[in-house]
Write a protein that holds these residues in place. Structure first.
Motif, PDB file in Angstrom:
ATOM      1  N   GLY A  37      -3.470   2.561   5.861  1.00 52.95           N
ATOM      2  CA  GLY A  37      -1.625   2.397   6.537  1.00 52.95           C
ATOM      3  C   GLY A  37      -1.545   1.215   8.087  1.00 52.95           C
ATOM      4  O   GLY A  37      -2.597   1.784   8.685  1.00 52.95           O
ATOM      5  N   THR A  38      -0.670   0.806   7.424  1.00 51.08           N
ATOM      6  CA  THR A  38      -0.323  -0.006   8.724  1.00 51.08           C
ATOM      7  C   THR A  38      -0.201   1.072   9.270  1.00 51.08           C
ATOM      8  O   THR A  38       1.133   1.922   9.282  1.00 51.08           O
ATOM      9  CB  THR A  38       0.671  -0.796   8.361  1.00 51.08           C
ATOM     10  OG1 THR A  38       0.836  -2.147   7.379  1.00 51.08           O
ATOM     11  CG2 THR A  38       1.098  -2.104   9.655  1.00 51.08           C
ATOM     12  N   PRO A  73      -1.628   3.354  -0.978  1.00 45.09           N
ATOM     13  CA  PRO A  73      -3.317   3.386  -0.374  1.00 45.09           C
ATOM     14  C   PRO A  73      -3.910   2.948  -0.447  1.00 45.09           C
ATOM     15  O   PRO A  73      -5.156   2.603  -0.128  1.00 45.09           O
ATOM     16  CB  PRO A  73      -3.396   5.020  -0.124  1.00 45.09           C
ATOM     17  CG  PRO A  73      -1.789   5.349  -0.646  1.00 45.09           C
ATOM     18  CD  PRO A  73      -0.825   4.441  -1.327  1.00 45.09           C
ATOM     19  N   ASP A  74      -3.774   2.441  -2.008  1.00 42.87           N
ATOM     20  CA  ASP A  74      -5.503   1.865  -2.659  1.00 42.87           C
ATOM     21  C   ASP A  74      -4.758   0.619  -3.304  1.00 42.87           C
ATOM     22  O   ASP A  74      -5.540  -0.171  -3.951  1.00 42.87           O
ATOM     23  CB  ASP A  74      -5.131   2.557  -4.242  1.00 42.87           C
ATOM     24  CG  ASP A  74      -5.546   3.952  -3.817  1.00 42.87           C
ATOM     25  OD1 ASP A  74      -6.688   3.985  -3.662  1.00 42.87           O
ATOM     26  OD2 ASP A  74      -4.830   5.218  -5.247  1.00 42.87           O
ATOM     27  N   THR A  92       1.413   5.026   3.424  1.00 46.62           N
ATOM     28  CA  THR A  92       0.539   6.474   3.222  1.00 46.62           C
ATOM     29  C   THR A  92       1.370   7.161   2.162  1.00 46.62           C
ATOM     30  O   THR A  92       2.617   7.015   1.992  1.00 46.62           O
ATOM     31  CB  THR A  92       0.255   7.016   4.335  1.00 46.62           C
ATOM     32  OG1 THR A  92       1.473   7.186   5.942  1.00 46.62           O
ATOM     33  CG2 THR A  92      -0.797   5.720   5.898  1.00 46.62           C
ATOM     34  N   ARG A  93       0.587   7.830   1.952  1.00 47.63           N
ATOM     35  CA  ARG A  93       1.258   8.899   0.866  1.00 47.63           C
ATOM     36  C   ARG A  93       1.975  10.254   1.362  1.00 47.63           C
ATOM     37  O   ARG A  93       1.351  10.721   2.070  1.00 47.63           O
ATOM     38  CB  ARG A  93      -0.148   9.568  -0.519  1.00 47.63           C
ATOM     39  CG  ARG A  93      -1.061   8.682  -1.021  1.00 47.63           C
ATOM     40  CD  ARG A  93      -1.088   9.437  -2.120  1.00 47.63           C
ATOM     41  NE  ARG A  93      -1.507   8.630  -3.635  1.00 47.63           N
ATOM     42  CZ  ARG A  93      -3.057   7.575  -3.777  1.00 47.63           C
ATOM     43  NH1 ARG A  93      -3.510   8.076  -2.637  1.00 47.63           N
ATOM     44  NH2 ARG A  93      -2.905   6.716  -4.188  1.00 47.63           N
ATOM     45  N   LEU A  94       3.052  10.801   0.553  1.00 46.92           N
ATOM     46  CA  LEU A  94       3.277  12.145   0.984  1.00 46.92           C
ATOM     47  C   LEU A  94       2.279  12.840   1.324  1.00 46.92           C
ATOM     48  O   LEU A  94       1.173  12.871   1.067  1.00 46.92           O
ATOM     49  CB  LEU A  94       4.119  12.169   0.040  1.00 46.92           C
ATOM     50  CG  LEU A  94       5.865  11.605   0.070  1.00 46.92           C
ATOM     51  CD1 LEU A  94       6.490  12.262  -1.579  1.00 46.92           C
ATOM     52  CD2 LEU A  94       6.504  11.260   1.613  1.00 46.92           C
TER      53      LEU A  94
END
Ligand code: FE
Length: 311
Positions: free
Chosen positions: A100-101, A143-144, A291-293
């Protein structure tokens, strides 16, 4: 003469009474925090033998800070906002959330309600003869590495005088000048057409600069652009990029600079075709990874009072 009274029963009782620590009424969390902060202050007064003159100078300082409306600016300048980022980074690390940034501070100059456009937004509403054209573009990915459609990338930055619209003391900027939001298409791309910002300094006669002067610090930031990025099923990103080459990049009074947030600035031509004010322009590619939750939630969403253009 130094005395130590903090540990006395009288002072401990005073602290408990002031925070209503044993009382039934009031908010338990607020009482806990007030009791702790007040205790730490009282202890520091003892330890450093602070004089009444120093205490009253400090109390009066809070009055000026409020009058100037600079409490959030001071929070950035004293590293409090950076500290919150350090804690969130550590929480991510502890939860094994990588990639993630990088996040960095929001600062106090966001304004809610920016109009959202699809794909591309021209955000320099007002003329600014001292600023050259700038294109900031990139792709929002998950993320992927997959592009995210319907992400909203919002940015805000200063003009060539170092002032933000809505907070410009000269009163010369339109609502939402140099502020914009773009919704990504299927390819995840966004683009802002704008003008090159410069860094800014704290108001020279404000409370923040007053304290920084006492500390022998400057109150300046390198040129930068703020971002919020939101997308379904992902955590909101709050970040900034610095304009490469600014001499203050590693001397930011608000401690917002991060290694991965200094994208290259590239010279380009063809600006007239893009509707820019000159053919030669600067371009910054800033790709953003979300990024994911976590368990279906944004576990680091920050709620804070924010300005709105109608206010
Ligand atoms: Fe800023």
């Amino acid at each position: 003469m130094s005395v130590q009274v903090f540990e006395t029963q009288e002072v401990q009782n005073l602290l408990k009474a002031a925070a209503n620590a044993g009382g039934e009424s009031g908010d338990a969390r607020a009482k806990q925090i007030v009791h702790r902060l007040l205790s730490d202050l009282f202890k520091a007064i003892d330890d450093l033998d602070m004089t009444p003159d120093e205490i009253w100078a400090g109390v009066n300082y809070f009055n000026k800070l409020g009058q100037d409306g600079e409490a959030a600016l001071l929070a950035a300048g004293l590293g409090l906002e950076k500290y919150l980022d350090i804690r969130m980074d550590a929480e991510d690390k502890a939860a094994a959330i990588a990639g993630g940034t990088p996040r960095t501070i929001e600062g106090p100059l966001f304004v809610t309600g920016t109009p959202v456009r699809d794909g591309v937004a021209r955000i320099d509403v007002d003329e600014d003869e001292d600023a050259g054209p700038l294109v900031i573009r990139g792709t929002v990915t998950g993320p992927d590495g997959e592009p995210i459609a319907n992400a909203v990338v919002e940015c805000w930055h200063a003009n060539s005088k170092g002032f933000y619209s809505h907070f410009d003391p000269t009163g010369t900027q339109s609502d939402f000048n140099l502020r914009g939001a773009v919704r990504t298409g299927a390819d995840g791309t966004y683009e802002f057409r704008t003008l090159m910002p410069v860094g800014y300094g704290c108001p020279p006669h404000g409370a923040t600069q007053q304290l920084l002067n006492v500390l022998g610090r400057h109150g300046n930031r390198p040129a930068h652009v703020h971002f919020f990025v939101i997308a379904d099923q992902h955590r909101k990103l709050t970040t900034q990029i610095n304009i490469e080459g600014d001499p203050l990049i590693w001397d930011d009074f608000a401690y917002a600079t991060r290694e991965d947030l200094i994208p290259h600035v590239v010279d380009k031509t063809g600006g007239m075709e893009l509707g820019l004010k000159a053919d030669a322009y600067k371009e910054i590619e800033f790709n953003i990874a979300l990024t994911r939750l976590v368990d279906g939630k944004d576990n680091q969403l920050v709620n804070r009072p924010r300005a709105s253009a109608a206010a």
